[in-house]
Design a protein around this motif. Structure first.
Motif, PDB file in Angstrom:
ATOM      1  N   GLY A  49       0.755  -1.243   0.000  1.00 13.20           N
ATOM      2  CA  GLY A  49       0.000   0.000   0.000  1.00 13.20           C
ATOM      3  C   GLY A  49       0.784   1.290   0.000  1.00 13.20           C
ATOM      4  O   GLY A  49       0.198   2.360  -0.088  1.00 13.20           O
ATOM      5  N   GLY A  50       2.087   1.270   0.150  1.00  8.56           N
ATOM      6  CA  GLY A  50       2.869   2.501   0.101  1.00  8.56           C
ATOM      7  C   GLY A  50       2.551   3.474   1.224  1.00  8.56           C
ATOM      8  O   GLY A  50       2.498   4.681   1.008  1.00  8.56           O
ATOM      9  N   GLN A  51       2.371   2.958   2.427  1.00  7.80           N
ATOM     10  CA  GLN A  51       2.061   3.809   3.575  1.00  7.80           C
ATOM     11  C   GLN A  51       3.347   4.398   4.163  1.00  7.80           C
ATOM     12  O   GLN A  51       4.338   3.681   4.323  1.00  7.80           O
ATOM     13  CB  GLN A  51       1.328   3.011   4.656  1.00  7.80           C
ATOM     14  CG  GLN A  51      -0.004   2.440   4.191  1.00  7.80           C
ATOM     15  CD  GLN A  51      -0.968   3.527   3.743  1.00  7.80           C
ATOM     16  OE1 GLN A  51      -1.143   4.531   4.421  1.00  7.80           O
ATOM     17  NE2 GLN A  51      -1.585   3.342   2.587  1.00  7.80           N
ATOM     18  N   ALA A  52       3.307   5.678   4.490  1.00  5.30           N
ATOM     19  CA  ALA A  52       4.465   6.347   5.092  1.00  5.30           C
ATOM     20  C   ALA A  52       4.862   5.630   6.373  1.00  5.30           C
ATOM     21  O   ALA A  52       4.009   5.200   7.150  1.00  5.30           O
ATOM     22  CB  ALA A  52       4.136   7.807   5.376  1.00  5.30           C
ATOM     23  N   ASP A  53       6.151   5.477   6.584  1.00  5.16           N
ATOM     24  CA  ASP A  53       6.750   4.858   7.763  1.00  5.16           C
ATOM     25  C   ASP A  53       6.363   3.386   7.928  1.00  5.16           C
ATOM     26  O   ASP A  53       6.480   2.832   9.003  1.00  5.16           O
ATOM     27  CB  ASP A  53       6.399   5.650   9.026  1.00  5.16           C
ATOM     28  CG  ASP A  53       7.426   5.444  10.132  1.00  5.16           C
ATOM     29  OD1 ASP A  53       8.615   5.241   9.809  1.00  5.16           O
ATOM     30  OD2 ASP A  53       7.035   5.462  11.314  1.00  5.16           O
ATOM     31  N   GLY A  54       5.904   2.764   6.847  1.00 10.17           N
ATOM     32  CA  GLY A  54       5.537   1.348   6.893  1.00 10.17           C
ATOM     33  C   GLY A  54       6.530   0.504   6.112  1.00 10.17           C
ATOM     34  O   GLY A  54       7.387   1.009   5.386  1.00 10.17           O
ATOM     35  N   TRP A  55       6.419  -0.808   6.276  1.00  8.46           N
ATOM     36  CA  TRP A  55       7.252  -1.748   5.535  1.00  8.46           C
ATOM     37  C   TRP A  55       6.567  -2.075   4.229  1.00  8.46           C
ATOM     38  O   TRP A  55       5.340  -2.177   4.159  1.00  8.46           O
ATOM     39  CB  TRP A  55       7.492  -3.014   6.351  1.00  8.46           C
ATOM     40  CG  TRP A  55       8.335  -2.748   7.551  1.00  8.46           C
ATOM     41  CD1 TRP A  55       7.896  -2.485   8.820  1.00  8.46           C
ATOM     42  CD2 TRP A  55       9.750  -2.658   7.595  1.00  8.46           C
ATOM     43  NE1 TRP A  55       8.958  -2.250   9.646  1.00  8.46           N
ATOM     44  CE2 TRP A  55      10.115  -2.357   8.916  1.00  8.46           C
ATOM     45  CE3 TRP A  55      10.743  -2.816   6.644  1.00  8.46           C
ATOM     46  CZ2 TRP A  55      11.435  -2.205   9.316  1.00  8.46           C
ATOM     47  CZ3 TRP A  55      12.066  -2.676   7.044  1.00  8.46           C
ATOM     48  CH2 TRP A  55      12.404  -2.371   8.367  1.00  8.46           C
ATOM     49  N   ASP A  56       7.351  -2.265   3.168  1.00  9.88           N
ATOM     50  CA  ASP A  56       6.763  -2.469   1.853  1.00  9.88           C
ATOM     51  C   ASP A  56       7.643  -3.349   0.978  1.00  9.88           C
ATOM     52  O   ASP A  56       8.775  -3.667   1.335  1.00  9.88           O
ATOM     53  CB  ASP A  56       6.548  -1.115   1.157  1.00  9.88           C
ATOM     54  CG  ASP A  56       5.222  -1.041   0.428  1.00  9.88           C
ATOM     55  OD1 ASP A  56       4.800  -2.060  -0.145  1.00  9.88           O
ATOM     56  OD2 ASP A  56       4.622   0.034   0.429  1.00  9.88           O
TER      57      ASP A  56
END
Length: 170
Positions: A49-56
């Protein structure tokens, strides 16, 4: 079927208070004003999902028609305002759906470049996916321009521009 899925998504959101995450959040969509010509934009997908401060996991695609030359090295550059982290041990190159053995992956933090060296040159005309797993997205969302450059075997040792992934982090 489409109506049923839409109804289920709306109902789950109303009953639980949680939004249903869609696959579309990880896709680039339509870019109108990026400064990059349409023919130079490369497709990509963000698996989580391209969430800020998340793992991707970034799946950076290179269409077969862009692969006019064999490739001995991929160099992916990114802007200085991108403050995410990459795991060089979690980089793969997929050619026509199969993983290619890599001899080395280097991440130069100061130079803001990921250099990927396949053991054998990737043939011209191949559909390629560069998979960056275990990526920590930057703390702040924004638009980030990841440029793809290649080095062909036996060529003058200068990187050639192939295209740009215009990535959006929420």
């Amino acid at each position: 079927m489409r109506r049923l899925l839409s109804t289920l998504a709306v109902t789950s959101c109303l009953l639980t208070g949680f939004q249903a995450v869609s696959w579309a959040q990880g896709l680039p969509g339509l870019t109108l004003f990026s400064g990059v010509k349409g023919e130079n934009q490369l497709p990509y997908r963000l698996d989580f999902g391209g969430q800020a401060d998340g793992w991707d996991r970034y799946i950076l695609r290179i269409p077969a028609q862009k692969m006019k030359l064999a490739v001995a090295q991929f160099a992916i550059t990114y802007p200085d305002y991108y403050k995410g982290n990459f795991d060089p041990k979690q980089v793969e190159v997929m050619v026509k759906g199969k993983a290619v053995p890599l001899s080395e992956v280097k991440w130069d933090k100061e130079g803001r470049v990921i250099q990927i060296y396949p053991q054998e040159p990737v043939p011209a005309g191949s559909k390629v996916e560069v998979v960056l797993s275990n990526v920590k997205n930057p703390s702040f969302g924004g638009i980030y321009y990841f440029n793809c450059q290649i080095l062909s075997p036996g060529d003058v040792p200068l990187l050639r521009y192939l295209g740009t992934w215009v990535m959006s982090i929420n």
